[in-house]
Scaffold this motif. Structure first.
Motif, PDB file in Angstrom:
ATOM      1  N   ALA A  52       0.856  -1.191   0.000  1.00  0.00           N
ATOM      2  CA  ALA A  52       0.000   0.000   0.000  1.00  0.00           C
ATOM      3  C   ALA A  52       0.889   1.236   0.000  1.00  0.00           C
ATOM      4  O   ALA A  52       1.803   1.353   0.830  1.00  0.00           O
ATOM      5  N   ALA A  53       0.643   2.132  -0.926  1.00  0.00           N
ATOM      6  CA  ALA A  53       1.361   3.411  -1.011  1.00  0.00           C
ATOM      7  C   ALA A  53       2.872   3.224  -0.940  1.00  0.00           C
ATOM      8  O   ALA A  53       3.574   3.916  -0.209  1.00  0.00           O
ATOM      9  N   GLY A  54       3.386   2.258  -1.700  1.00  0.00           N
ATOM     10  CA  GLY A  54       4.823   2.030  -1.743  1.00  0.00           C
ATOM     11  C   GLY A  54       5.399   1.310  -0.537  1.00  0.00           C
ATOM     12  O   GLY A  54       6.603   1.101  -0.444  1.00  0.00           O
ATOM     13  N   GLN A  55       4.574   0.910   0.404  1.00  0.00           N
ATOM     14  CA  GLN A  55       5.038   0.176   1.579  1.00  0.00           C
ATOM     15  C   GLN A  55       4.634  -1.292   1.450  1.00  0.00           C
ATOM     16  O   GLN A  55       3.642  -1.607   0.801  1.00  0.00           O
ATOM     17  N   LYS A  56       5.409  -2.146   2.083  1.00  0.00           N
ATOM     18  CA  LYS A  56       5.121  -3.582   2.031  1.00  0.00           C
ATOM     19  C   LYS A  56       5.104  -4.166   3.433  1.00  0.00           C
ATOM     20  O   LYS A  56       5.901  -3.780   4.282  1.00  0.00           O
ATOM     21  N   LEU A  57       4.204  -5.105   3.634  1.00  0.00           N
ATOM     22  CA  LEU A  57       4.138  -5.864   4.875  1.00  0.00           C
ATOM     23  C   LEU A  57       4.054  -7.333   4.461  1.00  0.00           C
ATOM     24  O   LEU A  57       3.181  -7.710   3.676  1.00  0.00           O
ATOM     25  N   THR A  58       4.995  -8.147   4.958  1.00  0.00           N
ATOM     26  CA  THR A  58       5.060  -9.544   4.553  1.00  0.00           C
ATOM     27  C   THR A  58       4.584 -10.450   5.683  1.00  0.00           C
ATOM     28  O   THR A  58       4.951 -10.261   6.839  1.00  0.00           O
ATOM     29  N   PHE A  59       3.766 -11.425   5.324  1.00  0.00           N
ATOM     30  CA  PHE A  59       3.257 -12.421   6.258  1.00  0.00           C
ATOM     31  C   PHE A  59       3.805 -13.783   5.856  1.00  0.00           C
ATOM     32  O   PHE A  59       3.867 -14.099   4.670  1.00  0.00           O
ATOM     33  N   LYS A  60       4.192 -14.587   6.821  1.00  0.00           N
ATOM     34  CA  LYS A  60       4.653 -15.941   6.544  1.00  0.00           C
ATOM     35  C   LYS A  60       3.631 -16.922   7.104  1.00  0.00           C
ATOM     36  O   LYS A  60       3.294 -16.864   8.282  1.00  0.00           O
ATOM     37  N   VAL A  61       3.134 -17.795   6.252  1.00  0.00           N
ATOM     38  CA  VAL A  61       2.149 -18.791   6.659  1.00  0.00           C
ATOM     39  C   VAL A  61       2.827 -20.158   6.708  1.00  0.00           C
ATOM     40  O   VAL A  61       3.416 -20.603   5.726  1.00  0.00           O
ATOM     41  N   ILE A  62       2.772 -20.794   7.876  1.00  0.00           N
ATOM     42  CA  ILE A  62       3.323 -22.127   8.068  1.00  0.00           C
ATOM     43  C   ILE A  62       2.148 -23.067   8.309  1.00  0.00           C
ATOM     44  O   ILE A  62       1.346 -22.840   9.210  1.00  0.00           O
ATOM     45  N   VAL A  63       2.035 -24.087   7.509  1.00  0.00           N
ATOM     46  CA  VAL A  63       0.917 -25.030   7.614  1.00  0.00           C
ATOM     47  C   VAL A  63       1.408 -26.297   8.302  1.00  0.00           C
ATOM     48  O   VAL A  63       2.373 -26.923   7.864  1.00  0.00           O
ATOM     49  N   THR A  64       0.758 -26.669   9.383  1.00  0.00           N
ATOM     50  CA  THR A  64       1.095 -27.902  10.090  1.00  0.00           C
ATOM     51  C   THR A  64      -0.066 -28.876   9.989  1.00  0.00           C
ATOM     52  O   THR A  64      -1.214 -28.472   9.780  1.00  0.00           O
ATOM     53  N   GLU A  65       0.254 -30.133  10.117  1.00  0.00           N
ATOM     54  CA  GLU A  65      -0.782 -31.159  10.086  1.00  0.00           C
ATOM     55  C   GLU A  65      -1.132 -31.554  11.510  1.00  0.00           C
ATOM     56  O   GLU A  65      -0.255 -31.640  12.362  1.00  0.00           O
ATOM     57  N   PRO A  66      -2.412 -31.814  11.771  1.00  0.00           N
ATOM     58  CA  PRO A  66      -2.787 -32.246  13.118  1.00  0.00           C
ATOM     59  C   PRO A  66      -2.163 -33.606  13.422  1.00  0.00           C
ATOM     60  O   PRO A  66      -1.959 -34.416  12.521  1.00  0.00           O
ATOM     61  N   GLU A  67      -1.858 -33.818  14.673  1.00  0.00           N
ATOM     62  CA  GLU A  67      -1.279 -35.089  15.096  1.00  0.00           C
ATOM     63  C   GLU A  67      -2.300 -36.206  14.911  1.00  0.00           C
ATOM     64  O   GLU A  67      -3.483 -36.043  15.173  1.00  0.00           O
ATOM     65  N   VAL A  68      -1.812 -37.334  14.454  1.00  0.00           N
ATOM     66  CA  VAL A  68      -2.679 -38.497  14.247  1.00  0.00           C
ATOM     67  C   VAL A  68      -2.407 -39.498  15.367  1.00  0.00           C
ATOM     68  O   VAL A  68      -1.261 -39.752  15.729  1.00  0.00           O
ATOM     69  N   VAL A  69      -3.477 -40.052  15.926  1.00  0.00           N
ATOM     70  CA  VAL A  69      -3.360 -41.038  17.002  1.00  0.00           C
ATOM     71  C   VAL A  69      -4.188 -42.270  16.648  1.00  0.00           C
ATOM     72  O   VAL A  69      -5.071 -42.214  15.805  1.00  0.00           O
ATOM     73  N   PHE A  70      -3.907 -43.374  17.313  1.00  0.00           N
ATOM     74  CA  PHE A  70      -4.706 -44.584  17.120  1.00  0.00           C
ATOM     75  C   PHE A  70      -6.019 -44.450  17.871  1.00  0.00           C
ATOM     76  O   PHE A  70      -6.048 -43.999  19.011  1.00  0.00           O
ATOM     77  N   ALA A  71      -7.098 -44.857  17.244  1.00  0.00           N
ATOM     78  CA  ALA A  71      -8.412 -44.864  17.886  1.00  0.00           C
ATOM     79  C   ALA A  71      -8.752 -46.317  18.211  1.00  0.00           C
ATOM     80  O   ALA A  71      -8.444 -47.223  17.443  1.00  0.00           O
ATOM     81  N   ASN A  72      -9.368 -46.534  19.325  1.00  0.00           N
ATOM     82  CA  ASN A  72      -9.777 -47.886  19.744  1.00  0.00           C
ATOM     83  C   ASN A  72      -8.614 -48.872  19.752  1.00  0.00           C
ATOM     84  O   ASN A  72      -8.755 -50.021  19.329  1.00  0.00           O
ATOM     85  N   LYS A  73      -7.469 -48.417  20.215  1.00  0.00           N
ATOM     86  CA  LYS A  73      -6.266 -49.252  20.226  1.00  0.00           C
ATOM     87  C   LYS A  73      -6.468 -50.536  21.032  1.00  0.00           C
ATOM     88  O   LYS A  73      -5.929 -51.585  20.686  1.00  0.00           O
TER      89      LYS A  73
END
Length: 69
Positions: A22-43
């Motif tokens: 905007a108006a010659g200025q910049k703002l940078t955002f970094k997006v990090i995507v993580t996966e939810p932890e997977v667990v055993f069900a009804n082990k």
């Protein structure tokens, strides 16, 4: 006034840097995507021992789910 980028149902490919300018200025955002932890069900209910017959098929299975946060 504001500008907004909404990403619904984020996927791994959405990770990276995003820039707002905007108006010659910049703002940078970094997006990090993580996966939810997977667990055993009804082990406890899993059949952990199986008898198999020579030359026939055998299927081992377990149920997984996303960990509750």
């Amino acid at each position: 006034k504001s500008r907004r980028l909404a990403v619904e149902q984020v996927e791994k490919k959405d990770a990276g840097e995003y820039t707002c300018e905007a108006a010659g200025q910049k703002l940078t955002f970094k997006v990090i995507v993580t996966e939810p932890e997977v667990v055993f069900a009804n082990k406890e209910k899993v059949q952990k021992e199986m008898k198999a017959v020579l030359m026939e098929s055998a299927t081992l299975s377990c149920e997984v789910a996303q960990a509750e946060t």
